[in-house]
Design a protein around this motif. Structure first.
Motif, PDB file in Angstrom:
ATOM      1  N   ALA A 280       0.829  -1.166  -0.079  1.00  0.00           N
ATOM      2  CA  ALA A 280       0.124   0.137   0.014  1.00  0.00           C
ATOM      3  C   ALA A 280       0.810   1.210   0.085  1.00  0.00           C
ATOM      4  O   ALA A 280       1.813   1.247   0.554  1.00  0.00           O
ATOM      5  CB  ALA A 280      -0.888  -0.074   1.241  1.00  0.00           C
ATOM      6  N   PRO A 281       0.673   2.205  -0.603  1.00  0.00           N
ATOM      7  CA  PRO A 281       1.124   3.464  -0.615  1.00  0.00           C
ATOM      8  C   PRO A 281       1.482   4.134   0.663  1.00  0.00           C
ATOM      9  O   PRO A 281       0.392   4.206   1.299  1.00  0.00           O
ATOM     10  CB  PRO A 281       0.538   4.430  -1.534  1.00  0.00           C
ATOM     11  N   VAL A 282       2.514   4.752   1.140  1.00  0.00           N
ATOM     12  CA  VAL A 282       2.528   5.374   2.452  1.00  0.00           C
ATOM     13  C   VAL A 282       2.934   6.782   2.228  1.00  0.00           C
ATOM     14  O   VAL A 282       3.840   7.103   1.345  1.00  0.00           O
ATOM     15  CB  VAL A 282       3.816   4.814   3.221  1.00  0.00           C
ATOM     16  N   VAL A 283       2.028   7.644   2.530  1.00  0.00           N
ATOM     17  CA  VAL A 283       2.290   9.201   2.505  1.00  0.00           C
ATOM     18  C   VAL A 283       2.600   9.926   3.675  1.00  0.00           C
ATOM     19  O   VAL A 283       1.578   9.759   4.727  1.00  0.00           O
ATOM     20  CB  VAL A 283       1.065   9.712   1.869  1.00  0.00           C
ATOM     21  N   PRO A 284       3.687  10.618   4.089  1.00  0.00           N
ATOM     22  CA  PRO A 284       4.106  11.258   5.224  1.00  0.00           C
ATOM     23  C   PRO A 284       2.978  12.412   5.206  1.00  0.00           C
ATOM     24  O   PRO A 284       3.069  13.257   4.259  1.00  0.00           O
ATOM     25  CB  PRO A 284       5.302  11.638   5.086  1.00  0.00           C
ATOM     26  N   VAL A 285       2.343  12.998   6.212  1.00  0.00           N
ATOM     27  CA  VAL A 285       1.476  14.081   6.369  1.00  0.00           C
ATOM     28  C   VAL A 285       1.633  14.690   7.769  1.00  0.00           C
ATOM     29  O   VAL A 285       2.108  14.161   8.831  1.00  0.00           O
ATOM     30  CB  VAL A 285      -0.011  13.852   6.004  1.00  0.00           C
ATOM     31  N   VAL A 286       1.658  16.018   7.682  1.00  0.00           N
ATOM     32  CA  VAL A 286       1.600  16.724   9.055  1.00  0.00           C
ATOM     33  C   VAL A 286       0.179  17.556   8.906  1.00  0.00           C
ATOM     34  O   VAL A 286       0.006  18.496   8.221  1.00  0.00           O
ATOM     35  CB  VAL A 286       2.692  17.705   9.307  1.00  0.00           C
ATOM     36  N   GLY A 287      -0.786  16.893   9.675  1.00  0.00           N
ATOM     37  CA  GLY A 287      -2.309  17.701   9.447  1.00  0.00           C
ATOM     38  C   GLY A 287      -2.526  18.936   9.597  1.00  0.00           C
ATOM     39  O   GLY A 287      -3.075  19.853   8.695  1.00  0.00           O
ATOM     40  N   HIS A 288      -2.057  19.430  10.693  1.00  0.00           N
ATOM     41  CA  HIS A 288      -2.401  20.931  11.210  1.00  0.00           C
ATOM     42  C   HIS A 288      -1.436  21.889  10.668  1.00  0.00           C
ATOM     43  O   HIS A 288      -1.873  23.002  10.384  1.00  0.00           O
ATOM     44  CB  HIS A 288      -1.970  21.130  12.598  1.00  0.00           C
ATOM     45  N   LYS A 289      -0.531  21.397   9.723  1.00  0.00           N
ATOM     46  CA  LYS A 289       0.247  22.138   8.596  1.00  0.00           C
ATOM     47  C   LYS A 289      -0.170  22.177   7.386  1.00  0.00           C
ATOM     48  O   LYS A 289       0.262  22.823   6.476  1.00  0.00           O
ATOM     49  CB  LYS A 289       1.788  22.109   8.895  1.00  0.00           C
ATOM     50  N   GLY A 290      -0.900  21.090   6.997  1.00  0.00           N
ATOM     51  CA  GLY A 290      -1.189  20.911   5.568  1.00  0.00           C
ATOM     52  C   GLY A 290      -0.155  20.152   4.683  1.00  0.00           C
ATOM     53  O   GLY A 290      -0.173  19.759   3.656  1.00  0.00           O
ATOM     54  N   THR A 291       0.777  19.898   5.451  1.00  0.00           N
ATOM     55  CA  THR A 291       2.042  19.169   4.790  1.00  0.00           C
ATOM     56  C   THR A 291       1.569  17.808   4.384  1.00  0.00           C
ATOM     57  O   THR A 291       1.143  17.004   5.092  1.00  0.00           O
ATOM     58  CB  THR A 291       3.457  19.180   5.491  1.00  0.00           C
ATOM     59  N   GLY A 292       1.864  17.520   2.982  1.00  0.00           N
ATOM     60  CA  GLY A 292       1.430  16.299   2.370  1.00  0.00           C
ATOM     61  C   GLY A 292      -0.023  15.938   2.098  1.00  0.00           C
ATOM     62  O   GLY A 292      -0.134  14.913   1.565  1.00  0.00           O
ATOM     63  N   ARG A 293      -0.781  17.034   2.107  1.00  0.00           N
ATOM     64  CA  ARG A 293      -2.115  16.803   1.722  1.00  0.00           C
ATOM     65  C   ARG A 293      -2.258  16.734   0.111  1.00  0.00           C
ATOM     66  O   ARG A 293      -3.055  15.785  -0.195  1.00  0.00           O
ATOM     67  CB  ARG A 293      -2.920  17.933   1.930  1.00  0.00           C
ATOM     68  N   ASP A 294      -1.512  17.175  -0.690  1.00  0.00           N
ATOM     69  CA  ASP A 294      -1.790  17.153  -2.117  1.00  0.00           C
ATOM     70  C   ASP A 294      -1.163  15.641  -2.308  1.00  0.00           C
ATOM     71  O   ASP A 294      -1.791  14.978  -3.280  1.00  0.00           O
ATOM     72  CB  ASP A 294      -1.052  18.286  -2.764  1.00  0.00           C
TER      73      ASP A 294
END
Length: 849
Positions: free
Chosen positions: A150-164
């Motif tokens: 499965a693809p793994v995407v790093p995100v930081v939700g409160h900063k919006g990092t990785g959303r796209d």
């Protein structure tokens, strides 16, 4: 499930994506980042767990995100687990975004394996990667993605990092979801049995169109009750499969010496550990995590209670005190809405209003009573969101759970009690609403049924009234007794309910996660505050208006007799005749030639006086006067101040007429209440309430307070009439009439205890129905407290009278007995109580288990 052998070449235009993850993994923050303002909150059918959904567009693709309840696994222990599993099984989302806390990857993978086993395409969102990096953790994302398939995407939700990047991964997996083979986990010694059962299930299209054959095989070997129900629902003769699964489990446990569930959990944990070893690298930063450093202070055995009390005080100060101040700003708006409604509805009569007007204004007043507390709820829910998002809410439950569980409650029962009024000033409605976060069903029901015993703000007026009359020298002590004995009663009753009517209710294994501390986002806090307040308004407000209609009818029926109506009519005619006689030679009398015009004049005067009280400056008052002159030039001299002798005489006569009319309408209202169905109901209750020394007036006041607690004092103010020619306070009137009514200080004690244990108000009762989803529990929340309260009040008055005790002596005796009983029950371990292990904080793991 889709057939992997026939991949679709047509790109989807609509997707339904489930957002799944363990509690406190950053799932809600990521949901907000993905969907923005396009969100909708409701409840899952038949349960009280929030169903949060939102949408976003990715080019031509429309994506609906459904935020599932946070759950550690897909077993059927807790309500959240059952809801999440039922949604995945019944709704069949196109894919799942599995949110995993990067700082707790091993624990998060336990849920991941189960999601993959259900056969859904999965995209892994690795949150809190910034926190993980600060702890020296680095990830080989390519290897992790390969091992999970499965693809793994790093995100930081409160900063919006990785959303796209996450949206791109969702789009990519959705485009080829039918071609992705499901990942499986090898269960070692049990694998052959699971595979054999899986093969047989795979040959049953009725099942495989609904659930994954692999997942169902594992669950059947585990002995999962819900999996067995699913099998029976789709297969006419399921005994063969069930027997095969049972034989496999018995044989394995005999040769392995451990349960199937433990073995399966061990296999998943072993695989998670292996993945962690190959995909995660840790470097020693030489610093303790910030969460651990904060907890060394806030969870200190001496500092923790003090900081908790400070937190509670801050919540009250900001929400109740400051929020109530804000109602001074919002109330004029609500009052203006009422005036607007009054202008639209038919005009008031001289003595009798049209039914449409009186009933319409009654509905508006009922709604305004609810809406007036919206500022308090907005602040209250915002503070709750801050506590939840920061991570301190879990610490509150951790601190108090050890005490509360002895009485059948839960650490997370703390917040509902705080909101409902552990100290005077709360409200039971948000208290009941806050119970939805309690995972233990038995403890949750015990909390729901005891939250109304707290000291809500609306109880204080009656307490203050009775204390000022009967305990002027010892009011502080009596108020202390009342504010603490309610807590004692709540704990004792919770224990009683837990070992009786709630005894057979489900309990969940006690797992407490102490999440990392986070800085709440303004957007997230505001959104949840508004969402929860709006949910409260919709669910309570609509029903309150409906019930207000019933109360209105009961107060109007059967109405005044023809003889009494004629009596008031004659007095009104006499007052009108006096008005016309005084102005017989006044030229302004020509402006009111008939009864209709005179009624319009009195209504205009009443509205003018009301508006004049609302203006805050001389300029505003002059503007109001000018408006009256422009809209009612012929009637303005009766109303607007003037030096003209004729106008001043007309104004004096109108003032006297309006005062008489107001008095007549008040007397008619009082008499209507006394003779109404509610008044007669109060008299019918006297044979039952006489042992508590409650007469019909007290009965009517208590019954009216079911709609709103404040109604008790207001009703008493109506029932205890103002002496002719005097202007006494209610305290003075009740004090002067207490001997005639037979009231004593013992009556006051019995009444205050009854009021403390009285059934919840209408809004709270409705919220109990909403939270439990049951009219039976709603009825129980009314009947049980009524019997309990009347029993306590009757015993209080009867025993106190028999022993010739004063009110203060009886109150002290009851308090000491209740406190002694509380200590005895708290030290006694009931065989029906919860026996699950208590939480123990483990700083090195960042949580408690």
């Amino acid at each position: 499930m889709p057939d992997p052998s026939s991949p679709s070449d047509i790109a989807p235009t609509r997707l339904r994506v489930a957002l799944a993850g363990q509690p406190n993994c950053g799932k809600s923050t990521l949901f907000n980042a993905l969907t923005g303002l396009s969100q909708h909150i409701a409840n899952y059918p038949g349960v009280t767990v929030d169903k949060k959904s939102g949408r976003y567009r990715d080019g031509a693709l429309s994506v609906e995100m459904v935020d599932l309840p946070g759950t550690y696994s897909l077993t059927s222990f807790s309500l959240e687990e059952r809801v999440a599993r039922a949604f995945l099984r019944d709704e069949q989302p196109d894919l799942i975004v599995n949110v995993i806390d990067a700082t707790n990857l091993r624990r998060g993978l336990y849920l991941t394996f189960q999601l993959l086993e259900m056969g859904f395409p999965v995209v892994v969102a690795l949150t809190m990667t910034d926190v993980a990096a600060s702890r020296g953790l680095s990830f080989d994302l390519a290897t992790l993605s390969e091992r999970l398939n499965a693809p793994v995407v790093p995100v930081v939700g409160h900063k919006g990092t990785g959303r796209d990047d996450l949206r791109a991964a969702i789009r990519d997996v959705a485009g080829r979801r039918d071609a992705i083979p499901p990942a499986t986990l090898n269960y070692g010694d049990l694998e052959a049995d699971v595979t054999a059962l899986q093969v047989r299930i795979a040959d049953l299209p009725a099942i495989t169109d609904t659930v994954s054959a692999r997942w169902l095989a594992v669950k059947l070997v585990e002995g999962d009750d819900e999996a067995q129900r699913v099998l029976r629902a789709h297969v006419n003769n399921a005994h063969g499969l069930l027997d095969q699964a049972r034989r496999a489990a018995v044989a394995f446990e005999a040769r392995a010496g451990l349960s199937v569930g433990d073995h399966i959990a061990g296999c998943r944990d072993h695989l998670a550990g292996d993945i962690l070893a190959t995909c995660v690298t840790r470097s020693d930063t030489g610093r303790r995590p910030l969460t651990e450093r904060i907890d060394r202070v806030l969870l200190n055995r001496w500092i923790a209670p003090a900081f908790l009390v400070l937190t509670v005080w801050t919540i009250y100060q900001l929400s109740i005190v400051q929020g109530y101040e804000l109602t001074k700003v919002t109330w004029p708006l609500l009052a203006g809405f009422r005036d607007l409604a009054g202008d639209v509805l038919p005009s008031a009569g001289f003595l009798h209003d049209p039914v449409l007007r009186s009933m319409g204004l009654w509905m508006v007043d009922s709604a305004n009573a609810l809406l007036n507390y919206v500022p308090i709820f907005l602040i209250l829910f915002a503070l709750i969101a801050i506590l939840e998002d920061s991570g301190y809410m879990a610490r509150i439950a951790f601190i108090l759970d050890r005490i509360l569980h002895r009485f059948g409650l839960h650490g997370q029962s703390t917040l509902p009690f705080i909101l409902a009024g552990v100290f005077a000033g709360g409200c039971a409605v948000p208290g009941v609403m806050a119970t939805k976060g309690i995972p233990d069903q038995r403890a949750r029901m015990a909390t729901i049924l005891t939250v109304p015993f707290m000291n809500c703000l609306a109880k204080v007026p009656l307490y203050t009234l009775l204390i000022s009359i009967y305990f002027p020298e010892s009011g502080g002590l009596v108020l202390f007794y009342l504010s603490t004995i309610t807590i004692i009663f709540a704990l004792l009753i919770a224990k009683l309910l837990s070992v009786s009517v709630l005894r057979h209710m489900e309990t969940a294994p006690f797992v407490m996660e102490l999440p990392h501390y986070h800085l709440p986002t303004v957007t997230g806090v505001l959104r949840r505050s508004v969402d929860r307040t709006w949910l409260y308004i919709k669910k309570v407000g609509t029903v309150v208006v409906a019930v207000a209609t019933v109360v209105y009818v009961l107060l109007q029926f059967p109405g005044l007799t023809p003889e009494r109506q004629a009596h008031y009519h004659d007095r009104a005619e006499a007052a009108i005749a006096d008005f016309r006689a005084i102005l017989a030679d006044n030229p302004l009398l020509a402006a009111v030639p008939d009864q209709d015009s005179l009624t319009r004049l009195v209504n205009l005067y009443t509205d003018y006086r009301s508006d004049r009280m609302m203006v805050g400056s001389r300029a505003a008052a002059e503007a109001l006067d000018e408006r009256v002159r422009e809209t009612h030039p012929a009637l303005a001299p009766f109303i607007v101040r003037s030096r003209d002798p004729d106008a001043r005489a007309a104004q004096g006569a109108l003032r006297d007429l309006a005062t008489t009319r107001k008095e007549l309408r008040r007397e008619m209202k009082d008499e209507r209440i006394v003779n109404s169905a509610l008044g007669q109901f109060g008299r019918a209750l006297e044979p039952v309430t006489q042992f508590a020394n409650f007469d019909w007036k007290i009965n009517v006041a208590l019954f009216s307070s079911f709609a709103a607690r404040e109604s008790s004092v207001a009703t008493l103010g109506v029932l205890f009439d103002q002496p002719e020619g005097e202007n006494q306070t209610l305290e003075e009137r009740m004090g002067a009439q207490q001997k005639a009514a037979g009231y004593t200080a013992l009556t006051a004690v019995a009444l205050m205890l009854f009021f403390a244990l009285y059934p919840p108000c209408l809004a709270t009762t409705i919220m109990i129905r909403v939270q439990t989803g049951s009219y039976a529990w709603m009825a129980f929340s009314i009947v049980f407290p009524t019997i309990l309260a009347l029993t306590v009040a009757s015993l209080t008055y009867s025993i106190g009278s028999a022993l010739a005790l004063s009110g203060l002596e009886m109150m002290t005796a009851i308090y000491l007995v209740a406190l002694g009983l509380l200590l005895a029950v708290g030290l006694f371990k009931s065989p029906f109580g919860r026996t699950l292990p208590r939480p123990a904080y483990r700083p090195e793991q960042g949580g408690a288990a």
